[in-house]
Design a protein around this motif. Structure first.
Motif, PDB file in Angstrom:
ATOM      1  N   VAL A 311       0.872  -1.474   0.133  1.00  0.00           N
ATOM      2  CA  VAL A 311       0.089  -0.343  -0.293  1.00  0.00           C
ATOM      3  C   VAL A 311       0.951   1.256   0.011  1.00  0.00           C
ATOM      4  O   VAL A 311       0.664   2.139  -0.580  1.00  0.00           O
ATOM      5  CB  VAL A 311      -1.026   0.441   1.483  1.00  0.00           C
ATOM      6  CG1 VAL A 311      -2.255   1.408   1.481  1.00  0.00           C
ATOM      7  CG2 VAL A 311      -2.200  -1.381   0.888  1.00  0.00           C
ATOM      8  N   CYS A 312       2.057   1.038   1.118  1.00  0.00           N
ATOM      9  CA  CYS A 312       2.632   2.579   0.888  1.00  0.00           C
ATOM     10  C   CYS A 312       3.892   3.556  -0.264  1.00  0.00           C
ATOM     11  O   CYS A 312       3.873   3.814  -0.911  1.00  0.00           O
ATOM     12  CB  CYS A 312       3.301   2.480   2.021  1.00  0.00           C
ATOM     13  SG  CYS A 312       2.898   2.385   3.887  1.00  0.00           S
ATOM     14  N   THR A 313       4.631   1.829  -0.818  1.00  0.00           N
ATOM     15  CA  THR A 313       5.129   1.891  -2.241  1.00  0.00           C
ATOM     16  C   THR A 313       4.451   2.555  -3.024  1.00  0.00           C
ATOM     17  O   THR A 313       4.988   2.727  -3.681  1.00  0.00           O
ATOM     18  CB  THR A 313       6.078   0.604  -2.531  1.00  0.00           C
ATOM     19  OG1 THR A 313       4.978  -0.208  -2.094  1.00  0.00           O
ATOM     20  CG2 THR A 313       7.263   0.095  -1.233  1.00  0.00           C
ATOM     21  N   LYS A 314       3.227   1.640  -3.400  1.00  0.00           N
ATOM     22  CA  LYS A 314       2.593   1.968  -4.419  1.00  0.00           C
ATOM     23  C   LYS A 314       1.720   3.815  -4.612  1.00  0.00           C
ATOM     24  O   LYS A 314       1.996   4.670  -5.525  1.00  0.00           O
ATOM     25  CB  LYS A 314       1.148   1.074  -4.246  1.00  0.00           C
ATOM     26  CG  LYS A 314      -0.139   1.805  -5.246  1.00  0.00           C
ATOM     27  CD  LYS A 314      -1.599   0.954  -5.962  1.00  0.00           C
ATOM     28  CE  LYS A 314      -1.790   1.229  -6.970  1.00  0.00           C
ATOM     29  NZ  LYS A 314      -2.674   2.383  -7.045  1.00  0.00           N
ATOM     30  N   LYS A 315       1.939   4.187  -3.417  1.00  0.00           N
ATOM     31  CA  LYS A 315       1.341   5.316  -2.939  1.00  0.00           C
ATOM     32  C   LYS A 315       2.961   6.236  -3.559  1.00  0.00           C
ATOM     33  O   LYS A 315       2.709   8.113  -3.901  1.00  0.00           O
ATOM     34  CB  LYS A 315       0.808   5.981  -1.622  1.00  0.00           C
ATOM     35  CG  LYS A 315       0.285   7.118  -1.883  1.00  0.00           C
ATOM     36  CD  LYS A 315      -0.441   7.912  -0.222  1.00  0.00           C
ATOM     37  CE  LYS A 315      -1.445   8.804  -0.614  1.00  0.00           C
ATOM     38  NZ  LYS A 315      -2.238   9.256  -1.125  1.00  0.00           N
ATOM     39  N   ILE A 316       3.922   5.925  -2.318  1.00  0.00           N
ATOM     40  CA  ILE A 316       5.378   6.291  -3.207  1.00  0.00           C
ATOM     41  C   ILE A 316       5.597   6.798  -4.676  1.00  0.00           C
ATOM     42  O   ILE A 316       5.608   7.915  -4.794  1.00  0.00           O
ATOM     43  CB  ILE A 316       6.492   5.447  -2.165  1.00  0.00           C
ATOM     44  CG1 ILE A 316       5.763   6.027  -0.471  1.00  0.00           C
ATOM     45  CG2 ILE A 316       7.784   6.288  -2.538  1.00  0.00           C
ATOM     46  CD1 ILE A 316       6.960   5.692   0.738  1.00  0.00           C
ATOM     47  N   THR A 317       5.543   5.629  -5.214  1.00  0.00           N
ATOM     48  CA  THR A 317       6.055   5.530  -6.581  1.00  0.00           C
ATOM     49  C   THR A 317       4.714   6.953  -7.543  1.00  0.00           C
ATOM     50  O   THR A 317       4.719   7.139  -8.647  1.00  0.00           O
ATOM     51  CB  THR A 317       6.250   4.356  -7.215  1.00  0.00           C
ATOM     52  OG1 THR A 317       4.334   3.698  -7.199  1.00  0.00           O
ATOM     53  CG2 THR A 317       7.106   2.980  -6.718  1.00  0.00           C
ATOM     54  N   GLU A 318       3.430   6.658  -7.154  1.00  0.00           N
ATOM     55  CA  GLU A 318       2.705   7.363  -7.370  1.00  0.00           C
ATOM     56  C   GLU A 318       3.033   9.685  -6.850  1.00  0.00           C
ATOM     57  O   GLU A 318       2.385  10.170  -7.670  1.00  0.00           O
ATOM     58  CB  GLU A 318       1.442   6.911  -7.725  1.00  0.00           C
ATOM     59  CG  GLU A 318       0.976   5.925  -8.415  1.00  0.00           C
ATOM     60  CD  GLU A 318      -0.528   5.398  -7.616  1.00  0.00           C
ATOM     61  OE1 GLU A 318      -1.536   6.658  -6.663  1.00  0.00           O
ATOM     62  OE2 GLU A 318      -0.669   4.781  -7.519  1.00  0.00           O
ATOM     63  N   ASN A 319       4.068   9.375  -5.949  1.00  0.00           N
ATOM     64  CA  ASN A 319       4.295  11.129  -5.780  1.00  0.00           C
ATOM     65  C   ASN A 319       5.541  11.166  -5.974  1.00  0.00           C
ATOM     66  O   ASN A 319       6.169  11.703  -4.338  1.00  0.00           O
ATOM     67  CB  ASN A 319       2.676  11.356  -4.534  1.00  0.00           C
ATOM     68  CG  ASN A 319       2.017  10.854  -4.975  1.00  0.00           C
ATOM     69  OD1 ASN A 319       1.004  11.152  -5.067  1.00  0.00           O
ATOM     70  ND2 ASN A 319       1.230   9.480  -4.329  1.00  0.00           N
ATOM     71  N   LEU A 320       6.731  10.645  -6.470  1.00  0.00           N
ATOM     72  CA  LEU A 320       7.760  10.714  -5.808  1.00  0.00           C
ATOM     73  C   LEU A 320       8.354  12.162  -5.896  1.00  0.00           C
ATOM     74  O   LEU A 320       9.142  12.228  -5.301  1.00  0.00           O
ATOM     75  CB  LEU A 320       8.688   9.949  -6.527  1.00  0.00           C
ATOM     76  CG  LEU A 320       9.061   8.679  -6.794  1.00  0.00           C
ATOM     77  CD1 LEU A 320       9.869   7.827  -7.956  1.00  0.00           C
ATOM     78  CD2 LEU A 320       9.520   8.454  -5.300  1.00  0.00           C
ATOM     79  N   ASN A 321       7.376  13.341  -6.240  1.00  0.00           N
ATOM     80  CA  ASN A 321       7.732  14.413  -6.637  1.00  0.00           C
ATOM     81  C   ASN A 321       7.899  15.281  -5.677  1.00  0.00           C
ATOM     82  O   ASN A 321       8.480  15.740  -5.343  1.00  0.00           O
ATOM     83  CB  ASN A 321       6.880  15.313  -7.467  1.00  0.00           C
ATOM     84  CG  ASN A 321       7.425  14.698  -9.043  1.00  0.00           C
ATOM     85  OD1 ASN A 321       9.032  14.217  -9.455  1.00  0.00           O
ATOM     86  ND2 ASN A 321       6.663  15.108 -10.501  1.00  0.00           N
ATOM     87  N   GLY A 322       6.774  15.002  -4.902  1.00  0.00           N
ATOM     88  CA  GLY A 322       6.789  15.271  -3.349  1.00  0.00           C
ATOM     89  C   GLY A 322       7.380  15.124  -2.650  1.00  0.00           C
ATOM     90  O   GLY A 322       7.286  15.247  -1.239  1.00  0.00           O
ATOM     91  N   ILE A 323       8.320  14.112  -2.028  1.00  0.00           N
ATOM     92  CA  ILE A 323       9.180  13.483  -1.288  1.00  0.00           C
ATOM     93  C   ILE A 323      10.529  14.282  -1.651  1.00  0.00           C
ATOM     94  O   ILE A 323      10.586  14.601  -2.265  1.00  0.00           O
ATOM     95  CB  ILE A 323       9.201  12.054  -1.765  1.00  0.00           C
ATOM     96  CG1 ILE A 323       7.367  11.678  -1.892  1.00  0.00           C
ATOM     97  CG2 ILE A 323       9.566  11.589  -0.176  1.00  0.00           C
ATOM     98  CD1 ILE A 323       7.794  10.237  -1.388  1.00  0.00           C
TER      99      ILE A 323
END
Length: 489
Positions: A311-323
């Protein structure tokens, strides 16, 4: 006669018990398990209260270590401020409280807050607010300024009075104020085995069943970084029971994660599974920071949950620009600790860093490359792009940078194809510039990495074979042999 004696004893006991004890006796401050201190007998309480009754002068600094308590040194000669003023029911008292709160908010340093507390008597609620604001002001300072301001704070006479007020009135504080006061005092650098910290800790133990979700989260954040001691260990054990009991009623993701981190690797497996189940039921509430924090929390707990990780990695890969960089790197390190190797996640992060290479410093790129190496993942596109940067600007590499690049490229054995010779020549040029000051061991590692890459530099090899270098290796081998780590032959 016996009836009269009994009545006199009861009257004396009630009169003594009605007075508020400030707990200055050292027996209340020792770090003993909660089971030894939670239910003292009536007579022992009366005797301790009588023995510990303070005069108008504080005898011991409330932020001093336990071993200083026996000195009984007089440090202040001004009366204690009685912070338990009448309840703020009238409009005048409410106005005074609002006025004081506004003044506190305008303070820019701990000393400013302490100056204010010396002018006005704090209510029970305001004690915690003052301590919290003192801590919040230091977070905005540079390291040098923070060090200076903390020194002024500890030398300020108002700090002693404020800690005395906190110790004296902690039994009348709300659970949230107790938690915030304890967290602030520890973050301000007051020794954890000091009187005030141990008093707040003991009171938290006694009021733990009254703590709501927010108070438990604050207390968990505090306990996560506390030193090991009997009282802290007893508190963590009690927290484990309370968290398990109140788990179904937790509503905020961040509160759950904070409690998970506090419980750590020592939590029983069945409790970790309950926490996992609760976290999975709240995935629809996960924000982007929640997903990053959840991965690092699982690493802190030493608990791997594939459903949560997915669940967490899916959300991270979709929003890398915001990390930001730090969080992205901590996610990769946590994946390594959890032995979670998601190729899609690693590829997406590698491609993202490659596409934004210009915004990353050499040090940041090296940290990415190192963690990719530790995960046995070869970020081909990133290594190709960074090799071009090295070829264009080889002189910017420090010796530490050089050793990192050589180690990663040789370990992952990435073939740069038509850029290979230029890349290796650039690295050898940098290595040659460091030959006069490089140690024999770093030279050996550098030459070893270059040989793995199929390159055999003449100058470094000649220096490596010199008698001075060989003598360093022999002396190091002899010292290791004497220690018994390796056989001498």
């Amino acid at each position: 006669m016996s009836v009269w004696v009994a009545e006199e004893v009861m009257r004396l006991a009630l009169r003594l018990c009605s007075r508020r004890s400030s707990w200055t006796q050292s027996r209340f401050l020792t770090t003993v398990p909660v089971q030894h201190t939670s239910c003292p007998s009536l007579l022992s309480h009366i005797w301790a209260t009588r023995q510990s009754r303070p005069s108008q002068v504080s005898l011991v600094k409330f932020y001093s270590q336990d071993n200083i308590q026996s000195k009984e040194k007089e440090v202040l000669s001004i009366p204690l401020i009685d912070s338990a003023i009448p309840a703020e029911t009238s409009s005048e008292n409410i106005h005074r409280a609002d006025y004081f709160s506004d003044k506190v908010k305008k303070c820019a340093s701990p000393s400013d807050v302490l100056d204010l507390t010396c002018q006005y008597a704090c209510t029970v609620r305001q004690i915690s607010n003052c301590l919290t604001h003192m801590w919040s002001t230091t977070k905005k300072m540079s390291d040098e300024q923070r060090t200076y301001e903390m020194q002024l704070m500890f030398e300020h006479p108002g700090f002693e009075l404020l800690l005395q007020s906190a110790t004296k009135n902690v039994v009348h504080m709300r659970s949230e104020d107790v938690a915030y006061a304890l967290l602030s005092i520890i973050n301000l650098g007051v020794p954890q085995r000091s009187r005030v910290v141990q008093t707040l800790l003991r009171t938290s133990q006694e009021k733990l069943n009254e703590f709501d979700e927010k108070s438990l989260s604050i207390l968990a954040s505090c306990l996560e970084h506390m030193e090991s001691s009997p009282n802290a260990s007893a508190m963590k054990d009690a927290m484990r029971v309370v968290v398990e009991a109140k788990l179904p009623r937790i509503k905020k993701v961040l509160s759950l994660q904070t409690m998970m981190r506090m419980l750590g690797k020592d939590a029983p497996l069945d409790l970790k599974k309950k926490l996992e189940k609760k976290a999975l039921s709240m995935t629809d509430q996960f924000t982007l920071p929640n997903t990053q924090y959840m991965i690092t929390t699982m690493a802190t707990m030493g608990f791997y949950s594939k459903p949560l990780m997915d669940v967490c990695t899916k959300k991270i890969t979709e929003n890398l620009n915001g990390i930001p960089f730090g969080r992205l790197l901590s996610v990769l390190h946590s994946c390594k600790e959890l032995r979670y190797r998601d190729l899609n996640l690693l590829t997406c992060i590698s491609d993202y860093v490659t596409s934004t290479l210009d915004i990353w410093t050499n040090k940041q790129v090296h940290l990415f490359l190192s963690v990719f190496e530790s995960l046995n993942f070869c970020p081909g596109a990133l290594m190709e792009a960074y090799a071009k940067r090295v070829i264009s600007f080889p002189d910017v590499l420090t010796l530490k940078d050089l050793l990192c690049v050589l180690r990663v490229y040789s370990s992952l054995n990435y073939d740069l194809q038509h850029h290979k010779e230029q890349f290796l020549d650039s690295l050898c040029q940098v290595l040659d510039s460091y030959l006069p000051k490089i140690s024999a061991f770093n030279l050996l590692k550098s030459v070893y990495s270059l040989c793995l890459l199929g390159h055999f530099p003449s100058a470094p090899l000649e220096q490596l074979l010199q008698s001075s270098s060989i003598e360093q290796f022999q002396s190091a081998r002899a010292s290791v042999s004497d220690s018994g780590l390796v056989p001498s032959s």
